[in-house]
Motif scaffolding. Structure first.
Motif, PDB file in Angstrom:
ATOM      1  N   ASP A  35       0.685  -7.746  -6.764  1.00  0.00           N
ATOM      2  CA  ASP A  35       1.075  -8.120  -7.888  1.00  0.00           C
ATOM      3  C   ASP A  35       2.180  -9.022  -7.454  1.00  0.00           C
ATOM      4  OD1 ASP A  35      -0.319  -6.534  -9.340  1.00  0.00           O
ATOM      5  OD2 ASP A  35       1.062  -4.840  -8.859  1.00  0.00           O
ATOM      6  N   THR A  36       2.282 -10.168  -8.328  1.00  0.00           N
ATOM      7  CA  THR A  36       3.420 -11.132  -8.123  1.00  0.00           C
ATOM      8  C   THR A  36       4.574 -10.693  -9.283  1.00  0.00           C
ATOM      9  OG1 THR A  36       1.703 -12.604  -7.283  1.00  0.00           O
ATOM     10  CG2 THR A  36       3.880 -13.489  -7.880  1.00  0.00           C
ATOM     11  N   TYR A  37       5.650 -10.625  -8.595  1.00  0.00           N
ATOM     12  CA  TYR A  37       6.898 -10.625  -9.449  1.00  0.00           C
ATOM     13  C   TYR A  37       7.825 -11.841  -9.082  1.00  0.00           C
ATOM     14  CZ  TYR A  37       5.256  -5.678  -9.954  1.00  0.00           C
ATOM     15  OH  TYR A  37       4.630  -4.746 -10.253  1.00  0.00           O
ATOM     16  N   PHE A  38       8.021 -12.698 -10.060  1.00  0.00           N
ATOM     17  CA  PHE A  38       8.844 -13.948  -9.757  1.00  0.00           C
ATOM     18  C   PHE A  38       8.726 -14.540  -8.369  1.00  0.00           C
ATOM     19  CE2 PHE A  38      10.892 -11.209 -12.811  1.00  0.00           C
ATOM     20  CZ  PHE A  38      11.096 -11.747 -13.949  1.00  0.00           C
ATOM     21  N   ASP A  39       7.608 -14.968  -8.273  1.00  0.00           N
ATOM     22  CA  ASP A  39       6.993 -15.541  -6.655  1.00  0.00           C
ATOM     23  C   ASP A  39       7.057 -14.729  -5.747  1.00  0.00           C
ATOM     24  OD1 ASP A  39       6.794 -17.937  -7.919  1.00  0.00           O
ATOM     25  OD2 ASP A  39       9.003 -18.526  -7.889  1.00  0.00           O
ATOM     26  N   THR A  40       7.597 -13.273  -5.947  1.00  0.00           N
ATOM     27  CA  THR A  40       7.354 -12.431  -4.687  1.00  0.00           C
ATOM     28  C   THR A  40       6.198 -11.417  -4.848  1.00  0.00           C
ATOM     29  OG1 THR A  40       9.893 -12.075  -4.647  1.00  0.00           O
ATOM     30  CG2 THR A  40       8.548 -10.397  -3.639  1.00  0.00           C
ATOM     31  N   LYS A  41       5.180 -11.547  -3.767  1.00  0.00           N
ATOM     32  CA  LYS A  41       3.929 -10.779  -3.730  1.00  0.00           C
ATOM     33  C   LYS A  41       4.271  -9.153  -3.279  1.00  0.00           C
ATOM     34  CE  LYS A  41       1.114 -14.672  -3.272  1.00  0.00           C
ATOM     35  NZ  LYS A  41       0.397 -14.508  -4.344  1.00  0.00           N
ATOM     36  N   VAL A  42       3.920  -8.320  -4.129  1.00  0.00           N
ATOM     37  CA  VAL A  42       4.123  -6.919  -3.509  1.00  0.00           C
ATOM     38  C   VAL A  42       2.691  -6.388  -3.639  1.00  0.00           C
ATOM     39  CG1 VAL A  42       5.087  -4.761  -4.251  1.00  0.00           C
ATOM     40  CG2 VAL A  42       6.250  -6.917  -4.972  1.00  0.00           C
ATOM     41  N   ALA A  43       2.356  -5.638  -2.484  1.00  0.00           N
ATOM     42  CA  ALA A  43       1.108  -4.896  -2.297  1.00  0.00           C
ATOM     43  C   ALA A  43       1.217  -3.561  -3.082  1.00  0.00           C
ATOM     44  CB  ALA A  43       1.052  -4.627  -0.928  1.00  0.00           C
ATOM     45  N   ASP A  44       0.149  -3.211  -3.661  1.00  0.00           N
ATOM     46  CA  ASP A  44       0.008  -1.760  -4.338  1.00  0.00           C
ATOM     47  C   ASP A  44      -1.372  -1.064  -3.866  1.00  0.00           C
ATOM     48  OD1 ASP A  44       0.586   0.693  -5.678  1.00  0.00           O
ATOM     49  OD2 ASP A  44       0.415  -0.370  -7.581  1.00  0.00           O
ATOM     50  N   PRO A  45      -1.508  -0.630  -2.491  1.00  0.00           N
ATOM     51  CA  PRO A  45      -2.734  -0.409  -2.014  1.00  0.00           C
ATOM     52  C   PRO A  45      -3.227   0.987  -2.632  1.00  0.00           C
ATOM     53  CG  PRO A  45      -0.909   0.101  -0.549  1.00  0.00           C
ATOM     54  CD  PRO A  45      -0.377  -0.691  -1.500  1.00  0.00           C
ATOM     55  N   TYR A  46      -2.397   1.653  -3.142  1.00  0.00           N
ATOM     56  CA  TYR A  46      -2.852   3.021  -3.943  1.00  0.00           C
ATOM     57  C   TYR A  46      -2.905   3.154  -5.342  1.00  0.00           C
ATOM     58  CZ  TYR A  46      -1.649   4.133   1.228  1.00  0.00           C
ATOM     59  OH  TYR A  46      -1.755   4.227   2.587  1.00  0.00           O
ATOM     60  N   ARG A  47      -3.059   1.937  -5.828  1.00  0.00           N
ATOM     61  CA  ARG A  47      -3.236   1.747  -7.457  1.00  0.00           C
ATOM     62  C   ARG A  47      -4.179   2.789  -7.939  1.00  0.00           C
ATOM     63  NH1 ARG A  47      -2.288  -2.564 -10.547  1.00  0.00           N
ATOM     64  NH2 ARG A  47      -0.503  -3.006  -9.340  1.00  0.00           N
ATOM     65  N   TRP A  48      -5.335   3.069  -7.042  1.00  0.00           N
ATOM     66  CA  TRP A  48      -6.390   4.014  -7.754  1.00  0.00           C
ATOM     67  C   TRP A  48      -5.740   5.234  -7.931  1.00  0.00           C
ATOM     68  CZ3 TRP A  48      -7.951   8.061  -4.796  1.00  0.00           C
ATOM     69  CH2 TRP A  48      -7.404   8.142  -3.358  1.00  0.00           C
ATOM     70  N   LEU A  49      -4.889   5.664  -7.347  1.00  0.00           N
ATOM     71  CA  LEU A  49      -4.314   7.010  -7.460  1.00  0.00           C
ATOM     72  C   LEU A  49      -3.572   7.152  -8.934  1.00  0.00           C
ATOM     73  CD1 LEU A  49      -2.813   8.217  -3.981  1.00  0.00           C
ATOM     74  CD2 LEU A  49      -4.561   9.161  -5.221  1.00  0.00           C
ATOM     75  N   GLU A  50      -3.122   5.973  -9.736  1.00  0.00           N
ATOM     76  CA  GLU A  50      -2.643   6.116 -10.779  1.00  0.00           C
ATOM     77  C   GLU A  50      -3.853   6.934 -12.138  1.00  0.00           C
ATOM     78  OE1 GLU A  50      -1.389   2.164 -12.015  1.00  0.00           O
ATOM     79  OE2 GLU A  50      -0.044   2.195 -10.661  1.00  0.00           O
ATOM     80  N   ASP A  51      -4.912   6.880 -11.772  1.00  0.00           N
ATOM     81  CA  ASP A  51      -5.975   7.525 -12.646  1.00  0.00           C
ATOM     82  C   ASP A  51      -6.150   8.968 -12.171  1.00  0.00           C
ATOM     83  OD1 ASP A  51      -8.026   8.185 -13.954  1.00  0.00           O
ATOM     84  OD2 ASP A  51      -9.457   6.963 -13.278  1.00  0.00           O
ATOM     85  N   ASP A  52      -5.120   9.676 -12.663  1.00  0.00           N
ATOM     86  CA  ASP A  52      -5.193  11.051 -12.119  1.00  0.00           C
ATOM     87  C   ASP A  52      -6.232  11.962 -12.686  1.00  0.00           C
ATOM     88  OD1 ASP A  52      -4.105  12.472 -15.133  1.00  0.00           O
ATOM     89  OD2 ASP A  52      -3.001  10.630 -14.335  1.00  0.00           O
ATOM     90  N   ASN A  53      -7.221  11.243 -13.499  1.00  0.00           N
ATOM     91  CA  ASN A  53      -8.626  12.168 -14.152  1.00  0.00           C
ATOM     92  C   ASN A  53      -9.953  11.774 -13.318  1.00  0.00           C
ATOM     93  OD1 ASN A  53      -7.451  13.661 -16.204  1.00  0.00           O
ATOM     94  ND2 ASN A  53      -7.006  11.679 -17.391  1.00  0.00           N
ATOM     95  N   SER A  54      -9.959  10.627 -12.466  1.00  0.00           N
ATOM     96  CA  SER A  54     -11.042  10.215 -11.900  1.00  0.00           C
ATOM     97  C   SER A  54     -11.141  11.367 -10.702  1.00  0.00           C
ATOM     98  CB  SER A  54     -10.783   9.052 -10.855  1.00  0.00           C
ATOM     99  OG  SER A  54      -9.795   9.270  -9.975  1.00  0.00           O
ATOM    100  N   ALA A  55     -12.659  11.499 -10.237  1.00  0.00           N
ATOM    101  CA  ALA A  55     -12.969  12.286  -9.278  1.00  0.00           C
ATOM    102  C   ALA A  55     -12.484  12.341  -7.807  1.00  0.00           C
ATOM    103  CB  ALA A  55     -14.445  12.462  -9.328  1.00  0.00           C
TER     104      ALA A  55
END
Length: 709
Positions: A35-55
């Motif tokens: 993701d980019t915040y005011f020209d700063t790139k920030v990695a979020d490699p575990y974004r998939w864990l936000e779906d707590d209902n997924s198998a």
């Protein structure tokens, strides 16, 4: 914690792992998310864990719990810690009594009941009758009472229930004469209670619209509306009292005045303490429709209605008074220019106010301990309520016509006692004192003062065995919160008692961000000043080491929710200062917290990453998820959360733990304990409380090699 996945699924996740102190952590898949915040790139490699209902997330939860369970089961401290915790938890607990109609109401738990039971009696000398026993609402005790409101005549009881730790509530109405529920059923309630009209024919409440099929509860339909429900009618027929489609952050809290002639409406916009205030006439104590009239909707300060009497509205506010004052408002001419100061701001923070028996009972904090002063209706100070010691008193509810009120008193080593206060005579008498297995006479509490990085002075409360030897070897647990204007004051808990009985020292720090010294103290720990909170907590830890209460090898930290954020941030900033850290249900992703459930409401304290480059930089600098230092030697860490937490969603803890386990942070364990069918903590059944909190203490004791007998 129950594992519901097949053994092969868990084994597959354990196949590739990091090693630490003999532990094999589950391999956590990484994704290419930036993701980019005011020209700063920030990695979020575990974004998939936000779906707590997924198998996949559920499999990850089961795998993590398998590792944690194995580690905890091997600790020799676990069983004795649980035994001690259970013994200390097993004592009768009485809630503060209150009066409505011709009945007294209070809660009681005989010791190990999963949920508190609601009782009523015509007099305090009568044998109590069960009004509602939530323990029969579910087999596992996870369905909890979320609120109760007796009707003005005391004949009916409106009550809310919530399941599996969720903030969502369903409200029903019980006839106390028959013990049976009426047909009335109110749904989609969150962050609301019920306020009965004086005629006992209905009540006000706030709710959200039900989502349409397949629609997430957010966006256009995710804002509160205030309704009136008339008994015997369907919820679909409830009358809309107030909403604001132009500002969907509005929420509503209600209270009907003692004389029944006025509905007092507090309007909140976030989790901050600033609010608006409106009133709605209730002719002859009944709801006749109409539009609420604003007293103030500037949202520039706190406005808490205390009483409506003789055409005047008494309000507690910090408008122009950071430590709080009382003002009187003429309801016929409510413009702020005409408000009169009834009780002026003083040197201590006014934290509460009530009107009982023609008197104003004002609660203050003096260096984080309670003082209660009695004032006349004209604001003149008359006396002070005598309290048993330096601790925390709460309660003092009632009506203008009542002759008595009740309050609880507690300290770090004193279980909550219930006292009765006679408003006319000013005399206090003990109503109920619990009998526990904790011998308070063996321990003592003292208040010390710590100087923070910028010179700010803050109190800490230290509970320990009498005659404590200051040689730096004492196993010490430091607790803090530091946010949302919530004051940390000394209060007894089984966690404190169990840790003391295990041989430890318990310390509570009253740091900035809370409400210990008024609104200025709170604001000094918010948004761009949030680092002050962490500096205060670190200063408390350094003071304990300098004064040889503890050492970095014997000092642990703990906090929950906003306090979990505190622990995560401080662990990153000073991993060398602590031996163990336990962040509970913490806010760990400070860049995305506002995207989940009620997270948007916390922006008053935190600010948002999208607000400005300066705000993003401040959040990014302390966000626990984004500041884990690979290459630094970290303390032992055990994260706790609930898989059904819909306030601080478990993704915070999931992503933080995955990042921590993937980093090179030394050999100490980095674990997560995920309670299944559990939420943020409110309404958690007794058995789960004992298991979780005794595991926390055992984990800390194990880290410090403290023998527990």
């Amino acid at each position: 914690m129950k594992l519901t996945l097949p053994t092969l699924a868990i084994a597959a996740m354990l196949a590739t792992s990091a090693q630490a102190q003999g532990l094999s952590y589950p391999a956590t898949r990484q994704v290419d998310q930036v993701d980019t915040y005011f020209d700063t790139k920030v990695a979020d490699p575990y974004r998939w864990l936000e779906d707590d209902n997924s198998a996949e997330t559920k499999a990850w939860v089961a795998a993590q719990n398998a590792v944690t369970d194995k580690f905890l089961e091997a600790m020799p401290q676990r069983l004795p810690a649980r035994r001690i915790y259970t013994e200390l938890y097993n004592f009768e607990r009485i809630g503060i009594p209150f009066h409505e109609g011709d009945r007294y109401f209070w809660t009681r738990n005989d010791g190990l009941q999963q949920q508190n039971v609601i009782y009523w009696a015509k007099s305090l000398k009568d044998s109590p009758q069960v009004a509602l026993d939530p323990n029969g609402l579910s087999k596992d005790g996870t369905v909890a009472l979320s609120g109760l409101a007796p009707s003005r005549d005391g004949r009916l009881l409106a009550y809310g229930v919530a399941g599996a730790g969720s903030d969502w509530q369903t409200w029903k109405v019980r006839d106390l004469a028959t013990g049976q529920d009426l047909a009335d059923k109110i749904e989609w309630i969150k962050f609301s209670s019920a306020s009965w009209t004086a005629d006992s024919k209905g009540f006000f409440y706030a709710r959200y619209d039900a989502p349409k099929e397949g629609e997430a509860l957010k966006g256009a339909n995710y804002f509160q509306k205030l309704y009136y429900h008339r008994l015997g009618t369907a919820q679909a027929d409830d009358v809309l009292v107030a909403e604001n489609r132009d500002d969907k952050e509005w929420g509503f809290g209600t209270e009907v005045s003692d004389d029944g002639q006025l509905l007092l409406i507090s309007v909140w916009k976030s989790a901050g303490s600033k609010n608006g205030l409106m009133v709605l006439p209730l002719p002859k104590g009944a709801f006749a429709g109409g539009k609420p009239q604003p007293i103030t909707l500037d949202f520039d300060a706190q406005y808490v209605p205390v009483a409506a009497h003789a055409g005047q509205l008494i309000v507690k506010t910090d408008k122009g008074a950071p430590r709080g004052k009382l003002v009187s408002i003429d309801l016929k001419h409510p413009a702020p220019a005409g408000w009169k100061t009834l009780v002026a701001e003083g040197p201590d923070a006014m934290t509460g106010a009530s009107a009982v028996g023609g008197r104003l009972l004002l609660s203050y904090l003096h260096d984080a301990a309670t003082l209660v002063r009695v004032h006349g209706a004209d604001g003149k100070r008359l006396s002070e309520v005598k309290l048993p010691g330096v601790g925390t008193a709460s309660g003092f509810g009632g009506r203008w016509s009542d002759s008595e009120t009740f309050f609880s008193y507690t300290s770090l080593t004193t279980p909550a006692e219930i006292h009765r206060f006679d408003v006319k005579t000013g005399k206090t008498e003990l109503f109920k004192k619990p009998k526990t297995a904790f011998d308070a006479d063996e321990f003592e509490t003292r208040r010390e003062f710590v100087t923070s990085k910028d010179g700010t002075r803050l109190p800490v409360f230290i509970a320990a065995k009498k005659g404590l030897k200051l040689d730096g070897t004492n196993p010490t647990l430091l607790y803090g919160y530091g946010g949302f204007d919530i004051a940390m004051t000394p209060a007894y808990s089984v966690t404190v008692a169990a840790w003391l009985k295990m041989g430890g020292v318990y310390v509570m720090a009253s740091i900035r961000g809370g409400g210990e010294y008024g609104s200025a103290w709170h604001e000094a720990g918010t948004q761009l000043k949030k680092q002050n909170v962490f500096d205060d907590f670190i200063a408390a830890g350094e003071w304990l080491v300098k004064n040889k209460v503890a050492s970095p090898a014997t000092l642990a930290i703990n906090g929950g929710s906003n306090g979990g954020l505190l622990v995560g941030a401080v662990t990153n900033q000073r991993p060398d200062l602590f031996a163990a850290a336990v962040p509970q249900v913490g806010v760990m992703d400070m860049l995305r917290y506002q995207n989940f459930t009620i997270g948007w409401a916390w922006a008053t304290d935190y600010g948002k990453s999208s607000d400005s480059p300066e705000m993003f930089k401040a959040l990014y600098a302390y966000s626990p998820l984004h500041n884990i230092k690979s290459g630094a030697k970290y303390p032992a860490v055990m994260v706790t959360t609930g898989d059904h937490d819909d306030r601080v969603v478990p993704a915070h803890s999931f992503k933080y733990t995955a990042t921590l386990q993937a980093a090179d942070t030394g050999p100490a364990p980095k674990l997560i304990r995920i309670e299944t069918n559990a939420g943020h903590g409110a309404g958690k059944p007794t058995s789960k409380i004992i298991e979780e909190r005794s595991d926390i203490l055992a984990f800390i004791a194990h880290t410090m090699k403290l023998e527990v007998k």
